[in-house]
Design a protein around this motif. Structure first.
Motif, PDB file in Angstrom:
ATOM      1  N   GLN A   1      21.461  69.403 -11.128  1.00 14.97           N
ATOM      2  CA  GLN A   1      21.931  70.428 -10.204  1.00 14.97           C
ATOM      3  C   GLN A   1      22.768  71.425 -10.985  1.00 14.97           C
ATOM      4  O   GLN A   1      23.360  71.093 -12.005  1.00 14.97           O
ATOM      5  CB  GLN A   1      22.794  69.816  -9.104  1.00 14.97           C
ATOM      6  N   GLU A   2      22.831  72.658 -10.468  1.00 13.95           N
ATOM      7  CA  GLU A   2      23.633  73.680 -11.135  1.00 13.95           C
ATOM      8  C   GLU A   2      25.101  73.307 -11.133  1.00 13.95           C
ATOM      9  O   GLU A   2      25.795  73.476 -12.112  1.00 13.95           O
ATOM     10  CB  GLU A   2      23.455  75.030 -10.426  1.00 13.95           C
ATOM     11  N   ASP A   3      25.594  72.779 -10.022  1.00 11.69           N
ATOM     12  CA  ASP A   3      26.997  72.406  -9.908  1.00 11.69           C
ATOM     13  C   ASP A   3      27.087  70.982  -9.376  1.00 11.69           C
ATOM     14  O   ASP A   3      27.367  70.757  -8.207  1.00 11.69           O
ATOM     15  CB  ASP A   3      27.717  73.379  -8.974  1.00 11.69           C
ATOM     16  N   PRO A   4      26.843  69.999 -10.268  1.00 10.46           N
ATOM     17  CA  PRO A   4      26.865  68.614  -9.791  1.00 10.46           C
ATOM     18  C   PRO A   4      28.240  68.256  -9.241  1.00 10.46           C
ATOM     19  O   PRO A   4      29.253  68.607  -9.802  1.00 10.46           O
ATOM     20  CB  PRO A   4      26.526  67.790 -11.027  1.00 10.46           C
ATOM     21  N   GLY A   5      28.240  67.585  -8.128  1.00 12.60           N
ATOM     22  CA  GLY A   5      29.486  67.167  -7.523  1.00 12.60           C
ATOM     23  C   GLY A   5      30.090  68.211  -6.599  1.00 12.60           C
ATOM     24  O   GLY A   5      31.152  67.988  -6.021  1.00 12.60           O
ATOM     25  N   ALA A   6      29.464  69.384  -6.477  1.00 13.62           N
ATOM     26  CA  ALA A   6      29.994  70.425  -5.598  1.00 13.62           C
ATOM     27  C   ALA A   6      30.029  69.933  -4.158  1.00 13.62           C
ATOM     28  O   ALA A   6      30.942  70.236  -3.405  1.00 13.62           O
ATOM     29  CB  ALA A   6      29.155  71.688  -5.700  1.00 13.62           C
ATOM     30  N   VAL A   7      29.032  69.155  -3.794  1.00 10.43           N
ATOM     31  CA  VAL A   7      28.996  68.534  -2.474  1.00 10.43           C
ATOM     32  C   VAL A   7      28.946  67.029  -2.692  1.00 10.43           C
ATOM     33  O   VAL A   7      27.894  66.465  -2.971  1.00 10.43           O
ATOM     34  CB  VAL A   7      27.756  68.997  -1.666  1.00 10.43           C
ATOM     35  N   PRO A   8      30.110  66.369  -2.632  1.00  7.78           N
ATOM     36  CA  PRO A   8      30.138  64.940  -2.926  1.00  7.78           C
ATOM     37  C   PRO A   8      29.315  64.138  -1.916  1.00  7.78           C
ATOM     38  O   PRO A   8      29.345  64.424  -0.725  1.00  7.78           O
ATOM     39  CB  PRO A   8      31.617  64.566  -2.826  1.00  7.78           C
ATOM     40  N   THR A   9      28.574  63.192  -2.416  1.00 11.18           N
ATOM     41  CA  THR A   9      27.773  62.330  -1.553  1.00 11.18           C
ATOM     42  C   THR A   9      27.968  60.890  -1.992  1.00 11.18           C
ATOM     43  O   THR A   9      28.408  60.609  -3.102  1.00 11.18           O
ATOM     44  CB  THR A   9      26.271  62.664  -1.654  1.00 11.18           C
ATOM     45  N   ASP A  10      27.623  59.966  -1.104  1.00 11.32           N
ATOM     46  CA  ASP A  10      27.706  58.552  -1.447  1.00 11.32           C
ATOM     47  C   ASP A  10      26.788  58.234  -2.623  1.00 11.32           C
ATOM     48  O   ASP A  10      27.127  57.438  -3.489  1.00 11.32           O
ATOM     49  CB  ASP A  10      27.328  57.680  -0.253  1.00 11.32           C
ATOM     50  N   GLY A  11      25.613  58.875  -2.639  1.00 19.65           N
ATOM     51  CA  GLY A  11      24.670  58.636  -3.727  1.00 19.65           C
ATOM     52  C   GLY A  11      25.244  59.011  -5.073  1.00 19.65           C
ATOM     53  O   GLY A  11      25.058  58.308  -6.060  1.00 19.65           O
ATOM     54  N   LEU A  12      25.959  60.120  -5.123  1.00 17.32           N
ATOM     55  CA  LEU A  12      26.580  60.546  -6.382  1.00 17.32           C
ATOM     56  C   LEU A  12      27.672  59.570  -6.785  1.00 17.32           C
ATOM     57  O   LEU A  12      27.826  59.265  -7.972  1.00 17.32           O
ATOM     58  CB  LEU A  12      27.132  61.967  -6.251  1.00 17.32           C
TER      59      LEU A  12
ATOM     60  N   GLU B   1      25.902  56.530  -8.151  1.00 16.11           N
ATOM     61  CA  GLU B   1      25.334  56.875  -9.460  1.00 16.11           C
ATOM     62  C   GLU B   1      26.432  56.943 -10.518  1.00 16.11           C
ATOM     63  O   GLU B   1      26.263  56.462 -11.636  1.00 16.11           O
ATOM     64  CB  GLU B   1      24.598  58.217  -9.362  1.00 16.11           C
ATOM     65  N   GLY B   2      27.560  57.528 -10.167  1.00 10.40           N
ATOM     66  CA  GLY B   2      28.682  57.613 -11.093  1.00 10.40           C
ATOM     67  C   GLY B   2      29.230  56.244 -11.451  1.00 10.40           C
ATOM     68  O   GLY B   2      29.570  55.972 -12.604  1.00 10.40           O
ATOM     69  N   ALA B   3      29.321  55.370 -10.466  1.00 11.98           N
ATOM     70  CA  ALA B   3      29.807  54.010 -10.711  1.00 11.98           C
ATOM     71  C   ALA B   3      28.839  53.250 -11.615  1.00 11.98           C
ATOM     72  O   ALA B   3      29.255  52.503 -12.501  1.00 11.98           O
ATOM     73  CB  ALA B   3      29.996  53.272  -9.388  1.00 11.98           C
ATOM     74  N   MET B   4      27.548  53.447 -11.402  1.00 10.05           N
ATOM     75  CA  MET B   4      26.549  52.799 -12.261  1.00 10.05           C
ATOM     76  C   MET B   4      26.663  53.308 -13.697  1.00 10.05           C
ATOM     77  O   MET B   4      26.637  52.523 -14.647  1.00 10.05           O
ATOM     78  CB  MET B   4      25.137  53.051 -11.724  1.00 10.05           C
TER      79      MET B   4
END
Length: 93
Positions: A52-63, A66-69
């Motif tokens: 994505q152009e701005d990862p994390g701009a819209v925080p989601t559970d999936g992100l 993924e970050g925890a993994m």
């Protein structure tokens, strides 16, 4: 089956991480193509790919998952590298 406390759960996760690190270090020390491929696959998974152009701009559970993994892969790799260095130091390499 009884419920695990947070401390018991954390201890179990640490043991699993250490076991994986020891296995990775042992395989990496063998220096064959399969070990190198496994090491590379682990390193690849330790990098967050969002595309994505701005990862994390819209925080989601999936992100968050993924970050925890990604963090867990990084922790396993860090521990594996430390175990590998210990093994090689013991062997005088």
């Amino acid at each position: 089956m009884s419920q695990m406390t947070v401390e018991e759960l954390e201890g179990a996760l640490h043991a699993q991480r250490e076991t994986l690190a020891l296995i990775l270090a042992w395989l990496a020390d063998k220096g064959n193509d399969d070990a190198d491929a496994l090491w590379a696959a682990m390193e690849e998974r330790a990098e967050l790919e969002d595309h994505q152009e701005d990862p994390g701009a819209v925080p989601t559970d999936g992100l968050a998952i993924e970050g925890a993994m990604m963090m867990e892969f990084q922790l396993i790799l860090r521990a594996a590298r430390a175990r590998l260095a210990e093994q090689r130091e013991k062997a005088g390499r």
